[in-house]
Structure formats: C-alpha cells, structure tokens
Design a protein around this motif. Sequence first.
Motif, PDB file in Angstrom:
ATOM      1  N   GLY A  48      34.011  25.994  22.226  1.00 32.08           N
ATOM      2  CA  GLY A  48      35.088  25.761  23.185  1.00 32.08           C
ATOM      3  C   GLY A  48      36.299  25.113  22.551  1.00 32.08           C
ATOM      4  O   GLY A  48      37.441  25.480  22.842  1.00 32.08           O
ATOM      5  N   ILE A  49      36.062  24.161  21.650  1.00 29.75           N
ATOM      6  CA  ILE A  49      37.174  23.500  20.961  1.00 29.75           C
ATOM      7  C   ILE A  49      37.922  24.488  20.077  1.00 29.75           C
ATOM      8  O   ILE A  49      39.155  24.512  20.062  1.00 29.75           O
ATOM      9  N   VAL A  50      37.189  25.324  19.362  1.00 27.47           N
ATOM     10  CA  VAL A  50      37.842  26.340  18.530  1.00 27.47           C
ATOM     11  C   VAL A  50      38.647  27.301  19.404  1.00 27.47           C
ATOM     12  O   VAL A  50      39.762  27.686  19.063  1.00 27.47           O
ATOM     13  N   ALA A  51      38.085  27.674  20.561  1.00 23.60           N
ATOM     14  CA  ALA A  51      38.801  28.578  21.466  1.00 23.60           C
ATOM     15  C   ALA A  51      40.085  27.937  21.987  1.00 23.60           C
ATOM     16  O   ALA A  51      41.114  28.615  22.116  1.00 23.60           O
ATOM     17  N   LEU A  52      40.027  26.630  22.299  1.00 20.32           N
ATOM     18  CA  LEU A  52      41.224  25.940  22.776  1.00 20.32           C
ATOM     19  C   LEU A  52      42.339  25.930  21.732  1.00 20.32           C
ATOM     20  O   LEU A  52      43.515  26.022  22.072  1.00 20.32           O
ATOM     21  N   PHE A  53      41.966  25.796  20.490  1.00 19.13           N
ATOM     22  CA  PHE A  53      42.953  25.700  19.425  1.00 19.13           C
ATOM     23  C   PHE A  53      43.111  27.004  18.640  1.00 19.13           C
ATOM     24  O   PHE A  53      43.642  26.996  17.525  1.00 19.13           O
ATOM     25  N   ALA A  54      42.656  28.114  19.203  1.00 15.15           N
ATOM     26  CA  ALA A  54      42.704  29.396  18.484  1.00 15.15           C
ATOM     27  C   ALA A  54      44.124  29.778  18.090  1.00 15.15           C
ATOM     28  O   ALA A  54      44.362  30.241  16.969  1.00 15.15           O
ATOM     29  N   GLU A  55      45.062  29.599  18.994  1.00 19.06           N
ATOM     30  CA  GLU A  55      46.448  29.974  18.679  1.00 19.06           C
ATOM     31  C   GLU A  55      47.028  29.074  17.593  1.00 19.06           C
ATOM     32  O   GLU A  55      47.697  29.552  16.670  1.00 19.06           O
ATOM     33  N   ALA A  56      46.740  27.775  17.680  1.00 20.14           N
ATOM     34  CA  ALA A  56      47.224  26.844  16.652  1.00 20.14           C
ATOM     35  C   ALA A  56      46.599  27.160  15.300  1.00 20.14           C
ATOM     36  O   ALA A  56      47.265  27.092  14.263  1.00 20.14           O
ATOM     37  N   ILE A  57      45.309  27.521  15.320  1.00 22.27           N
ATOM     38  CA  ILE A  57      44.640  27.884  14.063  1.00 22.27           C
ATOM     39  C   ILE A  57      45.266  29.137  13.476  1.00 22.27           C
ATOM     40  O   ILE A  57      45.519  29.220  12.275  1.00 22.27           O
ATOM     41  N   ALA A  58      45.528  30.130  14.331  1.00 20.04           N
ATOM     42  CA  ALA A  58      46.099  31.397  13.852  1.00 20.04           C
ATOM     43  C   ALA A  58      47.490  31.203  13.277  1.00 20.04           C
ATOM     44  O   ALA A  58      47.879  31.886  12.319  1.00 20.04           O
ATOM     45  N   ASN A  59      48.261  30.274  13.846  1.00 19.24           N
ATOM     46  CA  ASN A  59      49.637  30.066  13.379  1.00 19.24           C
ATOM     47  C   ASN A  59      49.739  29.085  12.221  1.00 19.24           C
ATOM     48  O   ASN A  59      50.807  28.942  11.632  1.00 19.24           O
ATOM     49  N   ALA A  60      48.663  28.418  11.891  1.00 22.00           N
ATOM     50  CA  ALA A  60      48.688  27.435  10.803  1.00 22.00           C
ATOM     51  C   ALA A  60      48.861  28.135   9.457  1.00 22.00           C
ATOM     52  O   ALA A  60      48.560  29.315   9.301  1.00 22.00           O
ATOM     53  N   PHE A  61      49.359  27.384   8.502  1.00 24.59           N
ATOM     54  CA  PHE A  61      49.537  27.864   7.130  1.00 24.59           C
ATOM     55  C   PHE A  61      50.368  29.154   7.093  1.00 24.59           C
ATOM     56  O   PHE A  61      49.974  30.150   6.491  1.00 24.59           O
ATOM     57  N   GLU A  62      51.488  29.103   7.773  1.00 26.29           N
ATOM     58  CA  GLU A  62      52.448  30.212   7.784  1.00 26.29           C
ATOM     59  C   GLU A  62      51.825  31.506   8.287  1.00 26.29           C
ATOM     60  O   GLU A  62      52.070  32.585   7.747  1.00 26.29           O
ATOM     61  N   GLY A  63      51.002  31.413   9.311  1.00 26.14           N
ATOM     62  CA  GLY A  63      50.434  32.600   9.929  1.00 26.14           C
ATOM     63  C   GLY A  63      49.127  33.090   9.338  1.00 26.14           C
ATOM     64  O   GLY A  63      48.537  34.036   9.848  1.00 26.14           O
ATOM     65  N   SER A  64      48.652  32.461   8.287  1.00 27.25           N
ATOM     66  CA  SER A  64      47.400  32.909   7.683  1.00 27.25           C
ATOM     67  C   SER A  64      46.242  31.976   8.032  1.00 27.25           C
ATOM     68  O   SER A  64      45.183  32.037   7.410  1.00 27.25           O
ATOM     69  N   GLY A  65      46.421  31.163   9.060  1.00 25.08           N
ATOM     70  CA  GLY A  65      45.392  30.212   9.452  1.00 25.08           C
ATOM     71  C   GLY A  65      44.118  30.887   9.919  1.00 25.08           C
ATOM     72  O   GLY A  65      43.017  30.417   9.626  1.00 25.08           O
ATOM     73  N   GLN A  66      44.250  31.996  10.659  1.00 22.03           N
ATOM     74  CA  GLN A  66      43.063  32.693  11.150  1.00 22.03           C
ATOM     75  C   GLN A  66      42.237  33.238   9.997  1.00 22.03           C
ATOM     76  O   GLN A  66      41.010  33.143  10.008  1.00 22.03           O
TER      77      GLN A  66
END
Length: 100
Positions: A48-66
């Motif tokens: 659930g925590i990963v799902a909440l922050f999925a967009e932030a994770i995906a946008n991290a590190f100049e878009g290569s966070g995912q």
Amino acid sequence: MFGALVIVFREVIEAGLIIGIVLAATRGVSGRGQWVAGGVVAGALGAGIVALFAEAIANAFEGSGQELFNASVLGAAVLMLMWHATWMARHGREMAVELA
C-alpha cells in the motif's frame, strides 16, 4: 482490464500458496499463526505504501525511478533465491534423513 484481473488473480493464488507453504513448514512452532499473520499484514502495508508513492517513485531520478525501483526489487528477489539455494544445499540432506 481483463489482463489486469488475470494478473491480480494469479498473484493472489501465488501469495496463498506461499502462505500455505510457510504454515506447513512451521507446523509445531508456537505462535506461528501470529508471525505469519504479521508478515501478511506487513506485506500488505508495504504494498500500500509503494502504491501511494508510485507516481513519486516513477518521477524520481529524472524519470527513471520506476526502472531503478524495479531493478532493486528484482535484485532483492535474486538475493533471496541465492540464499534459499545455499540454505537448501546445506540442509537438504539433513531434512531428507529426518524424513526417512
């Protein structure tokens, strides 16, 4: 939509199998139900925590966070599989003797 349903169904079946294996392997251990239930709850909360922050994770590190997150999850899975293979190589014979 149907593809997502099939994937979720498969993952739920797989999680149920893993929980069943853990319960079978820990038969005779006192308090095993509490430990397994705690692990299931911790896993659900983590997901659930990963799902909440999925967009932030995906946008991290100049878009290569995912991609980096996926790589770290796969790396952790590889390490766990390596540990499992090593442990089974050491203890497999002992377990076979106990069963015989």
